[in-house]
Scaffold this active site. Structure first.
Site, mmCIF file in Angstrom:
data_model
loop_
_atom_site.group_PDB
_atom_site.id
_atom_site.type_symbol
_atom_site.label_atom_id
_atom_site.label_comp_id
_atom_site.label_asym_id
_atom_site.label_seq_id
_atom_site.Cartn_x
_atom_site.Cartn_y
_atom_site.Cartn_z
ATOM 1 N N GLU A 1 0.906 2.094 8.015
ATOM 2 C CA GLU A 1 1.366 2.746 6.790
ATOM 3 C C GLU A 1 1.882 4.152 7.060
ATOM 4 O O GLU A 1 2.801 4.617 6.378
ATOM 5 C CB GLU A 1 0.231 2.754 5.766
ATOM 6 C CG GLU A 1 -0.050 1.353 5.210
ATOM 7 C CD GLU A 1 -1.425 1.191 4.598
ATOM 8 O OE1 GLU A 1 -2.071 2.219 4.292
ATOM 9 O OE2 GLU A 1 -1.872 0.038 4.441
ATOM 10 N N HIS B 1 0.818 -1.209 0.000
ATOM 11 C CA HIS B 1 0.000 0.000 0.000
ATOM 12 C C HIS B 1 0.856 1.265 0.000
ATOM 13 O O HIS B 1 0.569 2.222 -0.709
ATOM 14 C CB HIS B 1 -0.919 0.012 1.227
ATOM 15 C CG HIS B 1 -2.077 -0.926 1.116
ATOM 16 N ND1 HIS B 1 -3.009 -1.088 2.117
ATOM 17 C CD2 HIS B 1 -2.466 -1.759 0.115
ATOM 18 C CE1 HIS B 1 -3.919 -1.971 1.738
ATOM 19 N NE2 HIS B 1 -3.607 -2.392 0.536
ATOM 20 N N TYR C 1 -9.656 4.484 2.830
ATOM 21 C CA TYR C 1 -10.171 3.370 3.630
ATOM 22 C C TYR C 1 -11.679 3.441 3.886
ATOM 23 O O TYR C 1 -12.356 2.408 3.819
ATOM 24 C CB TYR C 1 -9.394 3.258 4.945
ATOM 25 C CG TYR C 1 -8.092 2.512 4.775
ATOM 26 C CD1 TYR C 1 -8.061 1.129 4.839
ATOM 27 C CD2 TYR C 1 -6.909 3.186 4.521
ATOM 28 C CE1 TYR C 1 -6.864 0.431 4.667
ATOM 29 C CE2 TYR C 1 -5.713 2.508 4.349
ATOM 30 C CZ TYR C 1 -5.701 1.126 4.413
ATOM 31 O OH TYR C 1 -4.526 0.437 4.226
ATOM 32 N N TYR D 1 8.425 -4.200 -8.968
ATOM 33 C CA TYR D 1 9.540 -4.954 -9.523
ATOM 34 C C TYR D 1 10.656 -5.031 -8.489
ATOM 35 O O TYR D 1 11.049 -4.020 -7.899
ATOM 36 C CB TYR D 1 10.064 -4.308 -10.813
ATOM 37 C CG TYR D 1 9.063 -4.356 -11.940
ATOM 38 C CD1 TYR D 1 8.766 -5.562 -12.587
ATOM 39 C CD2 TYR D 1 8.384 -3.209 -12.358
ATOM 40 C CE1 TYR D 1 7.837 -5.617 -13.612
ATOM 41 C CE2 TYR D 1 7.457 -3.261 -13.382
ATOM 42 C CZ TYR D 1 7.184 -4.471 -14.010
ATOM 43 O OH TYR D 1 6.258 -4.532 -15.019
ATOM 44 N N GLY E 1 12.743 -19.363 -12.645
ATOM 45 C CA GLY E 1 12.499 -18.338 -13.660
ATOM 46 C C GLY E 1 12.942 -16.955 -13.225
ATOM 47 O O GLY E 1 14.020 -16.760 -12.658
#
Length: 393
Positions: A137, A85, A95, A206, A271
């Site tokens: 958060e 998040h 929220y 990523y 992979g």
């Protein structure tokens, strides 16, 4: 804190959540996106289309209900989701919107079974859980911004260099447009990359595939395709970007990180799952003399970042699903075919190792089962699933 009455009401809904959880979350996303299409700039469209997000949320709601009297059990999941998040920019004001439509979906799906007592209990419970996320958060946002070289939200980076790692896989060396030094990160963490495609913003995470440094972030991206042969929205866009083009990037985040230990360390990748493990391995060899890296790939042409791994002070083994007799005889790979429990048991002589898994979910589930059967302590098996979280056990 929730009252005992509320806790008992929530636990009474566990059976129906197990049966109709995905119906509820599917209805939830449909209602919310209909009234708040701006949130499509935050959520992963691909995970919506293949229903992974609906399934993951259903499991999360079920877990929250089943453990509502032991909230400490779900704190690790809260932290994992909170990292995601923070990296994509979820804000406290969103929220209440989520809560409103989750309650509407529960009522729609359960119908008359959604009594006022049940709805009130879920409203109260959602409020408590939402506040846990918001508080967690908030600390993460502050930490990301205040660390040396940190920033809030997204920052512009340019592609300094593109390197072809294999067919369909590129490494991108990203540098900040403002030329400021980069923050450090924990090996194994990821960044979010945001691009504009058609009418929406799209965000993907990523893994950082190189060791921390002050000059660049490196991500190694496979151009994805779905079962219908359609190209991945963000991966395809990135592959077509030229050196010098600009991306929006979040500060590093993530809970799947290398932890210092005196025990043997083993990395097993499948992979493109090698990407976070390369960063971890580079850190591990600095402080541990007993490091093993097992890289499972389709064939030699898919052996990503192998040259970097072979240059490290570790024991490296390659497993080719498809290998020629010459490759096996020459030592290019140490195993032809899939990893078996017997082969793994032969190569890993200690059940006291800390083991890091990353790769396709099916691959990790099999390996996780092997390791548990071999007597490896579950707490010593660390893994990450790309996309919505699922368990391996």
């Amino acid at each position: 804190m929730l009252s005992n009455e509320t806790i008992q009401i929530i636990k009474s809904t566990v059976p129906v959540l197990e049966q109709k959880g995905k119906d509820i979350t599917t209805r939830f996303y449909s209602l919310m996106f209909q009234d708040h299409p701006e949130l499509l700039n935050v959520f992963n469209h691909s995970n919506q289309k293949n229903e992974r997000q609906q399934t993951a949320l259903a499991k999360a709601v079920y877990a929250a209900a089943a453990n509502i009297d032991q909230l400490d059990k779900i704190i690790p999941v809260v932290k994992q989701v909170a990292h995601k998040h923070r990296s994509i920019g979820v804000k406290p004001e969103q929220y209440p919107i989520v809560g409103e439509y989750l309650l509407k979906a529960i009522k729609d799906v359960l119908g008359e079974a959604a009594t006022p007592e049940i709805m009130n209990a879920w409203a109260e419970t959602y409020g408590v859980l939402a506040q846990v996320f918001i508080d967690t958060e908030k600390e993460m946002y502050e930490s990301a911004e205040k660390q040396a070289g940190g920033w809030e939200g997204y920052k512009n980076f340019f592609i300094d260099r593109k390197v072809q790692e294999s067919d369909g896989v590129l490494s991108f060396y990203l540098k900040p447009v403002d030329r400021e030094s980069l923050p450090s990160f924990l090996p194994g963490q990821y960044i979010s990359v945001r691009v504009k495609q058609f009418e929406h913003l799209h965000i993907r995470q990523y893994s950082l595939s190189d060791a921390p440094n002050e000059e660049y972030f490196r991500i190694t991206v496979k151009q994805e395709t779905n079962k219908e042969g359609e190209s991945g929205t963000v991966s395809s866009t990135l592959h077509h970007f030229a050196e010098g083009e600009v991306l929006e990037v979040s500060a590093p985040a993530g809970e799947f990180v290398y932890e210092t230990t005196e025990n043997p360390v083993v990395f097993i990748s499948g992979g493109v799952g090698v990407t976070p493990l390369v960063s971890m391995a580079k850190k591990a060899v600095e402080e541990n003399e007993n490091v093993t890296f097992i890289q499972a790939v389709k064939d030699r042409s898919h052996q990503l970042l192998a040259n970097e791994l072979k240059q490290l002070n570790l024991r490296y083994m390659a497993c080719y699903e498809q290998a020629t007799d010459e490759e096996k005889a020459s030592g290019a790979c140490q195993l032809k075919g899939y990893i078996t429990k017997d082969w793994l048991q032969e190569k890993l002589t200690s059940t006291n190792s800390h083991i890091y898994l990353c790769g396709p979910v099916a691959f990790m589930k099999v390996l996780y089962g092997y390791l548990v059967d071999m007597g490896v302590t579950k707490e010593y098996i660390h893994y990450e699933v790309f996309g919505p979280s699922v368990g391996l056990a």
